[in-house]
Design a protein around this motif. Structure first.
Motif, short mmCIF file in Angstrom:
data_model
loop_
_atom_site.label_atom_id
_atom_site.label_comp_id
_atom_site.label_asym_id
_atom_site.label_seq_id
_atom_site.Cartn_x
_atom_site.Cartn_y
_atom_site.Cartn_z
N LEU A 53 -11.27 9.65 -1.21
CA LEU A 53 -10.14 9.32 -0.97
C LEU A 53 -9.51 10.01 0.35
O LEU A 53 -10.04 11.36 0.48
CB LEU A 53 -8.88 9.72 -2.18
N LEU A 54 -8.53 9.32 1.08
CA LEU A 54 -8.08 10.04 2.25
C LEU A 54 -6.64 9.47 2.65
O LEU A 54 -6.30 8.32 2.17
CB LEU A 54 -9.15 9.31 3.71
N THR A 55 -6.17 10.31 3.18
CA THR A 55 -4.62 10.00 3.58
C THR A 55 -4.42 9.08 4.97
O THR A 55 -4.97 9.69 5.86
CB THR A 55 -3.46 11.15 3.54
N LEU A 56 -3.87 7.81 4.94
CA LEU A 56 -3.66 7.16 6.05
C LEU A 56 -2.21 6.68 6.11
O LEU A 56 -1.56 6.42 5.06
CB LEU A 56 -4.41 5.98 6.02
N CYS A 57 -1.70 6.62 7.46
CA CYS A 57 -0.16 5.86 7.47
C CYS A 57 -0.33 4.34 7.52
O CYS A 57 -1.60 3.69 7.55
CB CYS A 57 0.30 6.17 8.83
N VAL A 58 0.62 3.83 7.25
CA VAL A 58 0.54 1.97 6.87
C VAL A 58 0.03 1.31 8.36
O VAL A 58 -0.30 0.15 8.32
CB VAL A 58 1.93 1.65 6.55
#
Length: 299
Positions: A82-87
Motif C-alpha cells: 500500500l502507498l499514500t497518493l493524492c487524488v
C-alpha cells in the motif's frame, strides 16, 4: 419459538460457514481504517509520487494498492503493498503502462523503533492499569463531533468527551528554576577578512579539533582580522533578583525577562517595541511573577 424467514439464502455464511453473532456486523472492511491510518502516518501524510505537482492546501490523500499492476495482481492489504497518493496522482491514467503507477514498487520505511515502543507501552499500561486506545479510534470519535485535529481535542475524545463545546486549552512548559552554572564564558570577536563581518573565535576556528574529536574541516583562523572584543570569563558572585521567563512591569507594560546583565544591575526584556532585547536598570522594573517549574505558556 419460531423465527421469521428473512431471505432465501445467507450470503455471509456462504463465504464463512462458521460466522455467527456479531460476525454479521464485522465485514471485510473491519480494521481497514486502522490500516489506512498507519499507511498515511508511515508516508508522513504526503503524496508518495516524487513528481507530484498538487499544490492544494488541504490535499485529499488516498491509499493505493501497488500489487494491482503485477501479474498476477496482488490484492492483499499488507502494508508493503500500500502507498499514500493524492487524488491528482491516484488517477486511472497513471495506472497505464509507462506511467508512474504501473509496476511501481518503492521501498517503504521500516517501523522497528515504533514496534519496540508498542511493546514497551503495553508493559506501562499493565503497571498503571490504564485503558489503551489507537489513533484511528480517536479520529473516528473526533470526526463524529466535527472537531478539528489538535492535541487538546484528541485528549478530549480519548477522555470520553461527548459534547462539541470546547474551552481554551491550557498550554504549559517547564521553566528552569535556577541556573547552576556560576561561570559564563564570552568568546572573543574578530573581523572576518573575507566579508568584513564580525564573528566569534569559535566561528573562525582551525576546524581540526572539537573536544575529543579530530575534525578535518577548513582552517578558518587565516581569515581572522582585527580583534574587536576580548574573550572573558565572568563569575556570578550572588543570586540575581530575576531569572529568565520571570514577568516584570516597566513603563506601565508587562515584559518577560530574558536574563540579567552587568553583574545584576541590568535586566534584559523580551519584545520591547523597536528594540530586539532592551536592557534597563534593575531599579526601574517592578516584579510581577516568579516563573519556575511547570508554568502556563506566555505568548
Amino acid at each position: 419459538m419460531e423465527f421469521p424467514e428473512v431471505a432465501k439464502f445467507d450470503i455471509q455464511k456462504i463465504n464463512n460457514p462458521d460466522i455467527q453473532g456479531t460476525g454479521y456486523q464485522e465485514g471485510e472492511q473491519l480494521g481497514y481504517s486502522n490500516l489506512t491510518a498507519y499507511i498515511r502516518h508511515r508516508d508522513h501524510y504526503k503524496c508518495a509520487n516524487p513528481s507530484c505537482k498538487n499544490k492544494d492546501t488541504h490535499t485529499v490523500l488516498q491509499v493505493h494498492h501497488l500489487g494491482l499492476g503485477q501479474n498476477p495482481p496482488d490484492r492483499s492489504n499488507k502494508p508493503g503493498n500500500l502507498l499514500t497518493l493524492c487524488v491528482k496522482c491516484h488517477t486511472p491514467s497513471n495506472h497505464k503502462k509507462g506511467k508512474f503507477l504501473h509496476g511501481c514498487q518503492p521501498k517503504v520505511k521500516s517501523f522497528k523503533p515504533e514496534t519496540f515502543m508498542s511493546t514497551l507501552y503495553r508493559r506501562l499500561i499493565y503497571l498503571t492499569g490504564a485503558t489503551e486506545t489507537f489513533g484511528y479510534n480517536t479520529q473516528y470519535k473526533r470526526d463524529l463531533l466535527e472537531l478539528p485535529k489538535s492535541h487538546h481535542n484528541d485528549a478530549f475524545v480519548i477522555a470520553g468527551g461527548v459534547h462539541q463545546t470546547r474551552s481554551t486549552p491550557l498550554r504549559i512548559e517547564q521553566v528552569r528554576r535556577n541556573k547552576r552554572s556560576m561561570e559564563q564564558f564570552y568568546d572573543a570577536k574578530y573581523i572576518d577578512n573575507r566579508d568584513g563581518s564580525i564573528k566569534s573565535g569559535s566561528g573562525l576556528s582551525s576546524g581540526r579539533r572539537k573536544r575529543n574529536k579530530n575534525l578535518s574541516g577548513e582552517n578558518l583562523r587565516a581569515y581572522r582580522g582585527q580583534k574587536t572584543s576580548m574573550g572573558q570569563r565572568r563569575i556570578k558572585r550572588k543570586k540575581y533578583p530575576y531569572s529568565p521567563s520571570d514577568l516584570v512591569r516597566f513603563e506601565g507594560n508587562i515584559y518577560q525577562v530574558i536574563g540579567m546583565q552587568n553583574l545584576g544591575t541590568g535586566v534584559k526584556l523580551k519584545n520591547y517595541p523597536g528594540v530586539k532585547n532592551k536592557v534597563v536598570n534593575v531599579r526601574k522594573v517592578q516584579p510581577l511573577l516568579r516563573r519556575g517549574g511547570i508554568c502556563e505558556v506566555i505568548n
